[in-house]
Design a protein around this motif. Structure first.
Motif, PDB file in Angstrom:
ATOM      1  N   GLU A 147       0.649   9.969  -3.168  1.00  0.00           N
ATOM      2  CA  GLU A 147      -0.144  11.017  -2.884  1.00  0.00           C
ATOM      3  C   GLU A 147       0.434  12.056  -2.095  1.00  0.00           C
ATOM      4  O   GLU A 147      -0.177  13.258  -1.982  1.00  0.00           O
ATOM      5  CB  GLU A 147      -1.542  10.613  -1.941  1.00  0.00           C
ATOM      6  CG  GLU A 147      -2.199   9.526  -2.819  1.00  0.00           C
ATOM      7  CD  GLU A 147      -3.223   8.912  -1.790  1.00  0.00           C
ATOM      8  OE1 GLU A 147      -3.193   8.972  -0.656  1.00  0.00           O
ATOM      9  OE2 GLU A 147      -4.051   7.972  -2.210  1.00  0.00           O
ATOM     10  N   MET A 148       1.728  12.004  -1.825  1.00  0.00           N
ATOM     11  CA  MET A 148       2.491  13.108  -1.007  1.00  0.00           C
ATOM     12  C   MET A 148       3.306  13.979  -2.113  1.00  0.00           C
ATOM     13  O   MET A 148       3.700  13.221  -3.233  1.00  0.00           O
ATOM     14  CB  MET A 148       3.470  12.442  -0.081  1.00  0.00           C
ATOM     15  CG  MET A 148       2.622  11.423   0.870  1.00  0.00           C
ATOM     16  SD  MET A 148       3.644  10.521   1.988  1.00  0.00           S
ATOM     17  CE  MET A 148       4.316  11.775   3.042  1.00  0.00           C
ATOM     18  N   ASP A 149       3.381  15.023  -1.897  1.00  0.00           N
ATOM     19  CA  ASP A 149       4.300  15.897  -2.533  1.00  0.00           C
ATOM     20  C   ASP A 149       5.938  15.843  -2.160  1.00  0.00           C
ATOM     21  O   ASP A 149       6.271  16.404  -1.059  1.00  0.00           O
ATOM     22  CB  ASP A 149       4.105  17.225  -2.338  1.00  0.00           C
ATOM     23  CG  ASP A 149       4.944  18.280  -3.384  1.00  0.00           C
ATOM     24  OD1 ASP A 149       5.701  17.916  -4.361  1.00  0.00           O
ATOM     25  OD2 ASP A 149       4.520  19.496  -3.398  1.00  0.00           O
ATOM     26  N   THR A 150       6.569  14.999  -2.779  1.00  0.00           N
ATOM     27  CA  THR A 150       8.089  14.799  -2.396  1.00  0.00           C
ATOM     28  C   THR A 150       8.853  15.567  -3.297  1.00  0.00           C
ATOM     29  O   THR A 150      10.120  15.127  -3.293  1.00  0.00           O
ATOM     30  CB  THR A 150       8.280  13.440  -2.566  1.00  0.00           C
ATOM     31  OG1 THR A 150       8.018  12.671  -3.868  1.00  0.00           O
ATOM     32  CG2 THR A 150       7.256  12.288  -1.453  1.00  0.00           C
ATOM     33  N   SER A 151       8.483  16.629  -4.132  1.00  0.00           N
ATOM     34  CA  SER A 151       9.378  17.124  -4.981  1.00  0.00           C
ATOM     35  C   SER A 151      10.331  17.849  -4.548  1.00  0.00           C
ATOM     36  O   SER A 151      11.611  17.915  -4.980  1.00  0.00           O
ATOM     37  CB  SER A 151       8.568  18.042  -5.957  1.00  0.00           C
ATOM     38  OG  SER A 151       7.931  19.126  -5.029  1.00  0.00           O
ATOM     39  N   GLU A 152      10.269  18.385  -3.097  1.00  0.00           N
ATOM     40  CA  GLU A 152      11.338  19.212  -2.433  1.00  0.00           C
ATOM     41  C   GLU A 152      12.222  18.418  -1.531  1.00  0.00           C
ATOM     42  O   GLU A 152      13.020  18.770  -0.888  1.00  0.00           O
ATOM     43  CB  GLU A 152      10.526  20.410  -1.871  1.00  0.00           C
ATOM     44  CG  GLU A 152       9.800  21.339  -2.742  1.00  0.00           C
ATOM     45  CD  GLU A 152      10.782  21.895  -3.852  1.00  0.00           C
ATOM     46  OE1 GLU A 152      11.871  22.451  -3.422  1.00  0.00           O
ATOM     47  OE2 GLU A 152      10.435  21.855  -4.904  1.00  0.00           O
ATOM     48  N   VAL A 153      11.937  17.150  -1.433  1.00  0.00           N
ATOM     49  CA  VAL A 153      13.048  16.331  -0.226  1.00  0.00           C
ATOM     50  C   VAL A 153      13.902  15.829  -0.595  1.00  0.00           C
ATOM     51  O   VAL A 153      13.969  15.447  -2.240  1.00  0.00           O
ATOM     52  CB  VAL A 153      11.781  15.153   0.439  1.00  0.00           C
ATOM     53  CG1 VAL A 153      10.640  15.825   0.934  1.00  0.00           C
ATOM     54  CG2 VAL A 153      11.449  14.071  -0.545  1.00  0.00           C
ATOM     55  N   ASP A 154      14.844  15.534  -0.090  1.00  0.00           N
ATOM     56  CA  ASP A 154      15.813  14.598  -0.596  1.00  0.00           C
ATOM     57  C   ASP A 154      16.034  13.101  -0.236  1.00  0.00           C
ATOM     58  O   ASP A 154      16.553  12.257  -0.868  1.00  0.00           O
ATOM     59  CB  ASP A 154      17.224  15.162   0.366  1.00  0.00           C
ATOM     60  CG  ASP A 154      17.591  16.663   0.240  1.00  0.00           C
ATOM     61  OD1 ASP A 154      17.299  17.049  -0.801  1.00  0.00           O
ATOM     62  OD2 ASP A 154      17.623  17.214   1.394  1.00  0.00           O
ATOM     63  N   PRO A 171       5.575  -3.135   8.341  1.00  0.00           N
ATOM     64  CA  PRO A 171       6.211  -3.797   7.311  1.00  0.00           C
ATOM     65  C   PRO A 171       6.475  -2.487   6.056  1.00  0.00           C
ATOM     66  O   PRO A 171       5.518  -1.987   5.692  1.00  0.00           O
ATOM     67  CB  PRO A 171       5.258  -5.103   6.809  1.00  0.00           C
ATOM     68  CG  PRO A 171       4.492  -5.276   7.888  1.00  0.00           C
ATOM     69  CD  PRO A 171       4.318  -4.026   8.551  1.00  0.00           C
ATOM     70  N   SER A 172       7.624  -2.584   5.288  1.00  0.00           N
ATOM     71  CA  SER A 172       7.741  -1.872   4.392  1.00  0.00           C
ATOM     72  C   SER A 172       8.917  -2.456   3.505  1.00  0.00           C
ATOM     73  O   SER A 172       8.964  -1.900   2.251  1.00  0.00           O
ATOM     74  CB  SER A 172       8.486  -0.419   4.893  1.00  0.00           C
ATOM     75  OG  SER A 172       9.525  -0.582   5.824  1.00  0.00           O
ATOM     76  N   LEU A 173       9.757  -3.445   3.731  1.00  0.00           N
ATOM     77  CA  LEU A 173      10.781  -3.825   3.098  1.00  0.00           C
ATOM     78  C   LEU A 173      10.466  -4.351   1.564  1.00  0.00           C
ATOM     79  O   LEU A 173      11.356  -3.684   0.456  1.00  0.00           O
ATOM     80  CB  LEU A 173      11.296  -5.107   3.718  1.00  0.00           C
ATOM     81  CG  LEU A 173      12.975  -5.403   3.310  1.00  0.00           C
ATOM     82  CD1 LEU A 173      13.798  -4.172   3.608  1.00  0.00           C
ATOM     83  CD2 LEU A 173      13.389  -6.442   4.066  1.00  0.00           C
ATOM     84  N   PRO A 174       9.551  -4.812   1.326  1.00  0.00           N
ATOM     85  CA  PRO A 174       9.049  -5.369  -0.096  1.00  0.00           C
ATOM     86  C   PRO A 174       8.727  -4.001  -1.166  1.00  0.00           C
ATOM     87  O   PRO A 174       8.935  -3.918  -2.203  1.00  0.00           O
ATOM     88  CB  PRO A 174       7.872  -6.354   0.087  1.00  0.00           C
ATOM     89  CG  PRO A 174       7.860  -6.650   1.336  1.00  0.00           C
ATOM     90  CD  PRO A 174       8.551  -5.535   2.265  1.00  0.00           C
ATOM     91  N   ALA A 175       8.665  -2.958  -0.392  1.00  0.00           N
ATOM     92  CA  ALA A 175       8.139  -1.736  -1.321  1.00  0.00           C
ATOM     93  C   ALA A 175       9.255  -0.764  -1.506  1.00  0.00           C
ATOM     94  O   ALA A 175       9.202   0.442  -2.311  1.00  0.00           O
ATOM     95  CB  ALA A 175       7.103  -0.815  -0.766  1.00  0.00           C
ATOM     96  N   VAL A 176      10.295  -0.910  -0.737  1.00  0.00           N
ATOM     97  CA  VAL A 176      11.541  -0.084  -0.814  1.00  0.00           C
ATOM     98  C   VAL A 176      12.221   0.308  -2.244  1.00  0.00           C
ATOM     99  O   VAL A 176      12.090   1.355  -2.555  1.00  0.00           O
ATOM    100  CB  VAL A 176      12.618  -0.228   0.191  1.00  0.00           C
ATOM    101  CG1 VAL A 176      13.937   0.666   0.037  1.00  0.00           C
ATOM    102  CG2 VAL A 176      12.387  -0.380   1.659  1.00  0.00           C
ATOM    103  N   ASN A 210       0.852  -1.115   0.029  1.00  0.00           N
ATOM    104  CA  ASN A 210      -0.106  -0.065  -0.046  1.00  0.00           C
ATOM    105  C   ASN A 210       0.814   1.182   0.069  1.00  0.00           C
ATOM    106  O   ASN A 210       0.433   2.519  -0.472  1.00  0.00           O
ATOM    107  CB  ASN A 210      -0.873  -0.052   1.291  1.00  0.00           C
ATOM    108  CG  ASN A 210      -1.930  -1.161   1.269  1.00  0.00           C
ATOM    109  OD1 ASN A 210      -2.424  -1.484   0.139  1.00  0.00           O
ATOM    110  ND2 ASN A 210      -2.312  -1.489   2.281  1.00  0.00           N
ATOM    111  N   LEU A 211       2.257   1.090   0.309  1.00  0.00           N
ATOM    112  CA  LEU A 211       2.944   2.112   0.502  1.00  0.00           C
ATOM    113  C   LEU A 211       3.321   3.006  -0.752  1.00  0.00           C
ATOM    114  O   LEU A 211       3.261   4.207  -0.584  1.00  0.00           O
ATOM    115  CB  LEU A 211       4.199   1.866   1.266  1.00  0.00           C
ATOM    116  CG  LEU A 211       4.095   1.244   2.708  1.00  0.00           C
ATOM    117  CD1 LEU A 211       5.182   0.658   3.370  1.00  0.00           C
ATOM    118  CD2 LEU A 211       3.535   2.628   3.782  1.00  0.00           C
ATOM    119  N   PRO A 212       3.458   2.292  -1.717  1.00  0.00           N
ATOM    120  CA  PRO A 212       3.692   3.158  -3.169  1.00  0.00           C
ATOM    121  C   PRO A 212       2.502   4.243  -3.429  1.00  0.00           C
ATOM    122  O   PRO A 212       2.809   5.227  -3.922  1.00  0.00           O
ATOM    123  CB  PRO A 212       4.078   2.285  -4.141  1.00  0.00           C
ATOM    124  CG  PRO A 212       4.591   1.145  -3.233  1.00  0.00           C
ATOM    125  CD  PRO A 212       3.782   0.993  -1.894  1.00  0.00           C
TER     126      PRO A 212
END
Length: 233
Positions: free
Chosen positions: A167-174, A185-190, A160-162
Motif C-alpha cells: 500500500e506504500m509507494d516504494t518506487s523512489e526508495v533505495d 516480528p518481521s523476519l518471516p516476511a523479509v 501482514n507486512l507484505p
C-alpha cells in the motif's frame, strides 16, 4: 530481541562454526509512550551491569524508539555510557543499539532514501522518522501501525507486512525498513518483501544482528537475513 536475533544467529550456526549463548536483562515497559520510554532508558545502566557479570562478548540495547526518543544522536551517547558501565565492572564489552545499528545498516548498503514501517503511534513514529532524517537518510514514505500495547506489538502477524508495504509507494526508495522496532516480528516476511519490491529490505533486528557480528569481528552472512546479512557488508 529475544526471538529474532537468536533465530538469526541460529541460522548462522548452520553455515558457520561459531556458537552463541544468549543472556538478557529487561528494562520494564508495558505501553510504548514517551514517559515509559524515558523511565525504561534510565534503567539501562542496571541491565548493562547485570549482563557484564556474565562476561558476555557483546551487548545489544534492543529498544530503538527508547533511544530515538532521547534526542538526536543519542545512540552514540548511550553506547559510550553503557560500555563504560561494563568497563567499571572489569568486564568491558562492546555495546550496540538497535537505533544506531539501523542507521549504520542503511548507510552500509548504500541506501539514501528509505520507506519505514513502525508499530508505534504516529507522534512516536514521526520522532523516529525525524531521527533517521537527522542522520542524513531521507525517509520518503512511512507507516505507523499505531499499536500502543507492547505485547500487542510482539503479537503482530509478520505476514501482514507484505500487504502493508504494497500500500506504500516504494518506487523512489533505495531500501525498505520493514520493522523499525525489534519488538515487532518481521523476519518471516523479509524475503517475501524483498521479492515484492525488488529492493533491499532490512529490519531493526537484522541490523542489530549485523552490528553485533561486526563487533565480534565475525562474518556477516546469515541465511534468511536479507541483503544486509548477505555477507557482503
Amino acid at each position: 530481541m529475544e526471538t529474532e536475533i537468536p533465530a538469526l544467529l541460529r541460522a548462522r550456526e548452520a553455515v558457520a562454526p561459531e556458537r552463541f549463548t544468549f543472556h538478557s536483562s529487561r528494562m520494564r515497559m508495558k505501553h510504548v509512550t514517551r514517559e515509559e520510554l524515558a523511565k525504561m532508558d534510565a534503567d539501562s545502566d542496571r541491565c548493562a551491569l547485570e549482563l557484564s557479570d556474565a562476561r558476555v562478548d557483546v551487548m545489544g540495547y534492543a529498544c530503538l524508539v527508547a533511544i530515538m526518543s532521547m534526542g538526536h544522536g543519542y545512540h552514540c551517547t548511550s553506547q559510550e555510557r553503557l560500555q563504560g558501565v561494563t568497563r567499571d565492572n572489569d568486564a568491558e564489552a562492546p555495546v550496540v543499539t538497535s537505533a544506531g545499528a539501523l542507521v549504520e545498516g542503511i548507510k552500509a548498503i548504500g541506501a539514501r532514501k528509505v520507506a519505514v514501517v513502525a508499530p508505534y503511534m504516529k507522534p512516536l513514529t514521526e520522532m523516529v522518522v525525524d531521527y533517521i532524517r537527522n542522520e542524513g537518510i531521507e525517509v520518503v514514505t512511512w507507516r505507523a501501525l499505531e499499536i500502543q500495547d507492547n505485547l500487542a506489538v510482539a503479537a503482530h502477524d509478520p505476514m501482514n507486512l507484505p500487504g502493508i508495504v504494497a500500500e506504500m509507494d516504494t518506487s523512489e526508495v533505495d531500501a525498505v525498513v520493514l520493522s523499525a522496532c525489534v519488538q515487532m516480528p518481521s523476519l518471516p516476511a523479509v524475503s517475501t518483501v524483498e521479492a515484492q519490491v525488488g529492493k533491499p529490505v532490512l529490519t531493526a533486528a537484522i541490523a542489530t544482528t549485523w552490528q553485533m557480528l561486526r563487533a565480534l569481528d565475525l562474518d556477516t552472512r546469515v541465511p534468511g537475513g536479507g541483503t544486509l546479512l548477505s555477507g557482503a557488508y
